[in-house]
Design an enzyme around this catalytic site. Structure first.
Site, mmCIF file in Angstrom:
data_model
loop_
_atom_site.group_PDB
_atom_site.id
_atom_site.type_symbol
_atom_site.label_atom_id
_atom_site.label_comp_id
_atom_site.label_asym_id
_atom_site.label_seq_id
_atom_site.Cartn_x
_atom_site.Cartn_y
_atom_site.Cartn_z
ATOM 1 N N GLY A 13 67.754 -38.856 86.406
ATOM 2 C CA GLY A 13 68.186 -39.116 87.774
ATOM 3 C C GLY A 13 69.285 -40.159 87.833
ATOM 4 O O GLY A 13 69.234 -41.076 88.660
ATOM 5 N N SER A 15 72.714 -39.779 88.318
ATOM 6 C CA SER A 15 74.002 -39.424 88.926
ATOM 7 C C SER A 15 74.371 -40.361 90.073
ATOM 8 O O SER A 15 75.516 -40.384 90.524
ATOM 9 C CB SER A 15 73.975 -37.980 89.433
ATOM 10 O OG SER A 15 73.000 -37.821 90.445
ATOM 11 N N ARG A 16 73.405 -41.160 90.541
ATOM 12 C CA ARG A 16 73.678 -42.079 91.651
ATOM 13 C C ARG A 16 72.562 -43.123 91.742
ATOM 14 O O ARG A 16 71.571 -43.051 91.016
ATOM 15 C CB ARG A 16 73.781 -41.316 92.980
ATOM 16 C CG ARG A 16 72.530 -40.533 93.349
ATOM 17 C CD ARG A 16 72.768 -39.642 94.556
ATOM 18 N NE ARG A 16 71.622 -38.801 94.853
ATOM 19 C CZ ARG A 16 70.606 -39.140 95.636
ATOM 20 N NH1 ARG A 16 70.596 -40.344 96.195
ATOM 21 N NH2 ARG A 16 69.614 -38.312 95.860
ATOM 22 N N ASP A 59 65.728 -29.526 85.985
ATOM 23 C CA ASP A 59 64.754 -30.022 86.960
ATOM 24 C C ASP A 59 63.555 -30.570 86.201
ATOM 25 O O ASP A 59 62.882 -29.825 85.475
ATOM 26 C CB ASP A 59 64.327 -28.880 87.879
ATOM 27 C CG ASP A 59 63.372 -29.315 88.985
ATOM 28 O OD1 ASP A 59 62.924 -30.483 88.964
ATOM 29 O OD2 ASP A 59 63.072 -28.489 89.858
ATOM 30 N N TYR A 153 54.075 -40.163 97.950
ATOM 31 C CA TYR A 153 54.939 -41.016 97.124
ATOM 32 C C TYR A 153 54.128 -42.164 96.501
ATOM 33 O O TYR A 153 54.255 -42.453 95.305
ATOM 34 C CB TYR A 153 56.076 -41.568 97.982
ATOM 35 C CG TYR A 153 57.139 -42.306 97.212
ATOM 36 C CD1 TYR A 153 58.072 -41.620 96.432
ATOM 37 C CD2 TYR A 153 57.242 -43.696 97.280
ATOM 38 C CE1 TYR A 153 59.070 -42.294 95.740
ATOM 39 C CE2 TYR A 153 58.233 -44.379 96.592
ATOM 40 C CZ TYR A 153 59.139 -43.672 95.825
ATOM 41 O OH TYR A 153 60.124 -44.356 95.141
ATOM 42 N N ALA A 155 50.916 -42.272 95.890
ATOM 43 C CA ALA A 155 49.999 -41.733 94.881
ATOM 44 C C ALA A 155 50.741 -41.417 93.588
ATOM 45 O O ALA A 155 50.258 -41.705 92.491
ATOM 46 C CB ALA A 155 49.318 -40.471 95.413
ATOM 47 N N ILE A 186 65.417 -51.507 98.133
ATOM 48 C CA ILE A 186 66.689 -51.655 97.425
ATOM 49 C C ILE A 186 67.811 -51.041 98.272
ATOM 50 O O ILE A 186 67.629 -49.979 98.880
ATOM 51 C CB ILE A 186 66.627 -50.961 96.053
ATOM 52 C CG1 ILE A 186 65.446 -51.494 95.228
ATOM 53 C CG2 ILE A 186 67.944 -51.139 95.305
ATOM 54 C CD1 ILE A 186 65.483 -52.977 94.939
#
Length: 243
Positions: A13, A15-16, A59, A153, A155, A186
């Protein structure tokens, strides 16, 4: 700053956001960086790096895609292995528990928790054979304290804390350290999209009275990757939100 010259780091993850900040920090510290995303990483993003990073596209929620992509990477003649794995990729799908569909709950857990395992297992096997390695999982402060509207999220991130501790115990005899970082609020596209009033309410609960920067998460990732005597820990980076 630790020197990661000749070390290879895979950041999922990346890319940003936080993932990109972590990848750029390791690049600046001399590491060979492997970027990952579900879609193609833009030339503009690649141009932000000193070196020319490798890229992976799959993925993480698809175990076969994760395994085949990593197998192909390890088969490359010039590839010596992954020294540091940063599991950052994840999603949110917020809703109050009474309105959350089983599909929404399952999707977030499948990506954030199962997806992390899908990437980690093949890399962990190689690290066992290498007899060295470091893994850092991006959990969340809400996995420690809970949060309204984020049952799925929370959990999934709490599950990452348990996964971190177990892998730390299993990997220790082969000199593999596994830790987690639990960010708070953040600065990101997501927090920037929150209404100003909502941001003000959140700030009231943060003793340091500000949102964190992605670079501050990257600093902790560098520290954990470079310290040989920390394992099984979850480091909160939240401005004091969870005290």
């Amino acid at each position: 700053m630790a020197d990661f010259t000749d070390k290879t780091v895979l950041v999922t993850g990346s890319s940003r956001g936080i993932g990109l900040a972590i990848a750029k920090a390791f690049d600046a510290a001399g590491a060979n960086v492997i970027l990952h995303a579900r879609s193609e990483i833009s030339p503009e993003t690649l141009a932000e790096f000193k070196s020319e990073p490798k890229t992976l596209q799959f993925d993480i929620a698809d175990p076969e895609a994760a395994e085949s992509s990593l197998k192909a990477l390890y088969k490359q003649e010039s590839f010596s292995g992954i020294d540091i794995l940063i599991n950052n990729a994840g999603i949110t799908k917020d809703q109050l528990a009474i309105a959350m569909t089983p599909a929404d709950f399952a999707q977030v857990v499948n990506v954030n928790l199962n997806g992390t395992f899908n990437v980690t297992q093949p890399v962990f096997k190689k690290m066992i054979r290498q007899k060295h390695g470091a893994i850092i999982n991006l959990a969340s402060v809400v996995g420690l304290m809970g949060n309204m509207g984020q049952a799925n999220y929370s959990a999934s991130k709490a599950g990452l804390v348990g996964l971190t501790k177990t892998l730390a115990k299993e990997g220790a005899r082969r000199h593999i350290r596994v830790n987690a970082i639990a960010p708070g609020m953040i600065v990101s596209d997501m927090t920037g999209a929150l209404p100003e009033k909502t941001q003000e309410e959140i700030l009231k609960n943060i003793p340091l009275s500000r949102f964190g920067e992605a670079s501050e998460i990257a600093d902790v990732a560098l520290f954990l990757a470079g310290n040989d005597y920390i394992t099984g820990q979850t480091i909160t980076v939240d401005g004091g939100l969870y005290i």
